[in-house]
Write a protein that holds these residues in place. Structure first.
Motif, short mmCIF file in Angstrom:
data_model
loop_
_atom_site.label_atom_id
_atom_site.label_comp_id
_atom_site.label_asym_id
_atom_site.label_seq_id
_atom_site.Cartn_x
_atom_site.Cartn_y
_atom_site.Cartn_z
N ALA A 55 -11.32 15.74 1.42
CA ALA A 55 -10.98 14.12 2.26
C ALA A 55 -9.73 14.17 2.97
CB ALA A 55 -11.00 13.04 1.13
N VAL A 56 -9.46 13.55 3.81
CA VAL A 56 -7.90 13.29 4.37
C VAL A 56 -7.54 12.30 4.18
CG1 VAL A 56 -6.85 13.68 6.76
CG2 VAL A 56 -9.09 14.87 6.33
N LEU A 57 -6.11 12.09 3.65
CA LEU A 57 -5.51 10.97 3.36
C LEU A 57 -4.08 10.83 4.34
CD1 LEU A 57 -5.60 11.46 -0.66
CD2 LEU A 57 -7.22 10.16 0.88
N ILE A 58 -4.31 9.34 4.65
CA ILE A 58 -2.93 9.51 5.73
C ILE A 58 -2.19 8.44 5.07
CG2 ILE A 58 -2.39 8.64 8.02
CD1 ILE A 58 -5.02 9.92 8.82
N ALA A 59 -0.76 8.67 5.21
CA ALA A 59 0.20 7.54 4.64
C ALA A 59 1.35 7.51 5.80
CB ALA A 59 0.71 8.11 3.44
N GLY A 94 10.97 -0.16 5.48
CA GLY A 94 10.59 1.32 4.84
C GLY A 94 10.97 1.73 3.51
N GLY A 95 12.20 1.26 3.31
CA GLY A 95 12.89 1.42 1.92
C GLY A 95 12.25 0.74 0.65
N ALA A 96 11.29 -0.49 0.99
CA ALA A 96 10.91 -0.88 0.01
C ALA A 96 9.32 -0.66 -0.15
CB ALA A 96 10.83 -2.50 0.33
N LEU A 97 8.73 0.18 0.36
CA LEU A 97 7.35 0.58 0.62
C LEU A 97 7.14 1.75 -0.52
CD1 LEU A 97 6.51 0.30 4.24
CD2 LEU A 97 6.16 -1.51 2.55
N ARG A 98 5.98 1.73 -1.03
CA ARG A 98 5.68 2.60 -2.01
C ARG A 98 3.97 3.16 -1.76
NH1 ARG A 98 10.08 2.80 -2.14
NH2 ARG A 98 11.62 2.78 -3.91
N TRP A 99 3.82 4.18 -1.89
CA TRP A 99 2.20 4.84 -1.65
C TRP A 99 1.70 5.58 -2.94
CZ3 TRP A 99 5.85 4.52 2.08
CH2 TRP A 99 5.67 4.02 3.45
N THR A 115 5.24 9.29 10.34
CA THR A 115 6.15 8.13 10.15
C THR A 115 7.23 8.26 11.37
OG1 THR A 115 8.00 6.89 9.27
CG2 THR A 115 7.57 9.52 8.42
N PRO A 116 7.61 7.47 12.08
CA PRO A 116 8.44 7.50 13.16
C PRO A 116 9.97 7.40 12.65
CG PRO A 116 7.50 5.27 13.42
CD PRO A 116 6.84 6.01 12.44
N ASP A 117 10.22 7.28 11.30
CA ASP A 117 11.35 6.98 10.61
C ASP A 117 11.94 8.24 9.89
OD1 ASP A 117 13.55 6.30 9.23
OD2 ASP A 117 12.77 4.23 8.62
N GLY A 118 11.03 8.55 8.64
CA GLY A 118 11.63 9.56 7.82
C GLY A 118 12.48 9.44 6.72
N GLY A 122 9.51 6.26 -0.57
CA GLY A 122 8.31 6.25 -1.06
C GLY A 122 7.55 7.49 -0.36
N LEU A 123 7.59 7.80 0.88
CA LEU A 123 6.97 9.05 1.30
C LEU A 123 7.46 10.31 0.64
CD1 LEU A 123 6.65 7.99 5.09
CD2 LEU A 123 4.95 7.82 3.41
N SER A 124 8.71 10.46 0.51
CA SER A 124 9.38 11.75 -0.32
C SER A 124 8.54 11.58 -1.55
CB SER A 124 10.75 11.57 -0.28
OG SER A 124 11.30 11.68 1.22
N LEU A 125 8.48 10.55 -2.17
CA LEU A 125 7.98 10.28 -3.74
C LEU A 125 6.44 10.80 -3.56
CD1 LEU A 125 9.64 7.35 -5.19
CD2 LEU A 125 10.09 9.82 -5.66
N LEU A 126 5.85 10.47 -2.49
CA LEU A 126 4.31 10.80 -2.27
C LEU A 126 4.22 12.29 -2.23
CD1 LEU A 126 1.47 9.75 -2.08
CD2 LEU A 126 1.93 9.47 0.46
N SER A 127 5.10 12.78 -1.26
CA SER A 127 5.01 14.33 -0.99
C SER A 127 5.08 15.20 -2.30
CB SER A 127 6.11 14.44 -0.15
OG SER A 127 6.22 15.94 0.05
N GLU A 128 5.86 14.70 -3.26
CA GLU A 128 6.19 15.38 -4.60
C GLU A 128 4.72 15.18 -5.33
OE1 GLU A 128 9.87 13.70 -5.81
OE2 GLU A 128 10.92 14.59 -4.15
#
Length: 379
Positions: A55-59, A94-99, A115-118, A122-128
């Motif tokens: 499966a491919v998941l996109i965040a 962006g700072g309030a979102l979680r995945w 993401t155009p922000d980076g 929440g995205l860093s936590l998702l990567s970990e």
């Protein structure tokens, strides 16, 4: 209402373009080439995957990530399910979102972060989290951001997002919209190259170059210097003034193009739109065309004060097709239904070419139209 005279004033359009929307639309072809080069430099073409992911998941945040997921899911077809991870949070910032990864995600799955922000924690936590689960992680985001460090630290693949200098300007008058034309191609192109390597879709380097060429040709036809009468994007924008766009799509690739158009109209110009795919759109929207939004719904409109009273909003069908005329098509039935309710219709059909090229043309023309509506809208 729109200031239609502004459509034929390149200087006026440039002065009104505080968010660099026209530049983003005009530079789409160059953005594809730069993004493809960044993907190659990051090593995408050297990857040797063991097979297709389960499966491919996109965040990612905002419309750009949603539309990237929609496009990739459409192009990948049934190869592997493509699912967007919907964020949670108390605000859209962006700072309030979680995945969160689904419970079944593991080592045979692929996580794509766009993401155009980076800077989203929440995205860093998702990567970990994905690293701990054994998922393969690939991210496209601006360079030198917290997400870039997190993905690299988790042994994932990071591809720098192709950005323009004005998008990084802290003095810019207004923030970039998530539906801005440039952001989509900067995020989508490296992921197309990646999924080509996994065998989920076909997007080799020569196909991406053809996409860039097609986007350049659209920019030549739809740019601000081209007069209204010979500019399909300006014509569409003028036709949609004071209307409710009813976007009907036909053909696989036209679906995500229509959904992006509706999202861009809402975010960039504040215009609502509805969208559905043919042939089911004919049943879904038949009552809408026969209701109070029909062009003939208000016979007293003829007597209104043209200066003091704004016109009533009426529906206008926009038919987007990505297949050649002929064969099995619901377009004649669509035209008949619209005209039977005195509803005007606008049609866009790309020139012949590969699936990616025709999709790119539909997106590019409607992007320009949404931008022109945004720049000429007035209260």
């Amino acid at each position: 209402m729109i200031d239609e005279s502004l459509l034929d004033s390149p200087e006026g359009l440039a002065e009104a373009d505080h968010r660099g929307l026209l530049r983003g639309a005009a530079e789409a072809g160059a953005r594809v080439r730069t993004a493809a080069r960044y993907a190659a430099e990051a090593g995408v073409h050297d990857l040797k995957p063991d097979g297709r992911p389960r499966a491919v998941l996109i965040a990612g945040p905002g419309a750009a990530a949603t539309q990237t997921a929609d496009l990739l899911g459409t192009l990948a077809s049934a190869g592997s399910p493509v699912t967007r991870l919907t964020p949670t949070g108390v605000a859209p910032a962006g700072g309030a979102l979680r995945w969160e990864l689904p419970g079944w995600a593991g080592s045979v799955d692929l996580l794509l972060i766009a993401t155009p922000d980076g800077t989203e924690p929440g995205l860093s936590l998702l990567s970990e989290q994905a690293y701990r689960r054994g998922c393969t992680v690939v991210a496209v985001a601006p360079a030198r951001t917290p997400l870039a460090d997190a993905v690299s630290g988790s042994h994932g693949l990071f591809v720098p997002m192709a950005t323009a200098p004005y998008e990084q300007d802290e003095q810019q008058e207004e923030p970039l919209a998530s539906s801005a034309p440039g952001a989509l191609w900067a995020l989508l192109t490296p992921l197309l190259a990646l999924l080509d390597r996994t065998g989920l879709l076909t997007a080799p380097p020569d196909a991406l170059e053809k996409v860039a060429d097609r986007l350049d040709r659209v920019a030549e036809r739809c740019g601000p210097a081209i007069a209204l009468y010979s500019n399909p994007a300006k014509t569409l924008a003028a036709e949609l003034a004071d209307t409710l766009p009813v976007v009907w799509t036909e053909g696989t690739s036209a679906g995500p193009a229509g959904r992006r158009f509706a999202a861009a109209l809402a975010e960039l110009s504040g215009n609502p739109a509805v969208v559905a795919e043919l042939p089911e759109a004919l049943g879904v929207h038949s009552a809408l065309l026969a209701g109070p939004l029909a062009a003939r719904a208000n016979p007293e409109d003829f007597f209104r004060d043209r200066v003091e009273e704004p016109p009533a909003m009426h529906a206008r069908v926009v038919l987007l097709r990505d297949r050649p005329i002929g064969g099995l098509t619901a377009a004649p039935a669509a035209r008949e239904l619209a005209l039977s309710h005195d509803t005007p219709i606008s049609e866009l059909e790309p020139e012949e070419g590969g699936e990616l090229e025709t999709l790119a043309e539909l997106i590019a023309v409607t992007d320009f139209a949404a931008v022109y509506l945004a720049l000429t809208s007035r209260a």
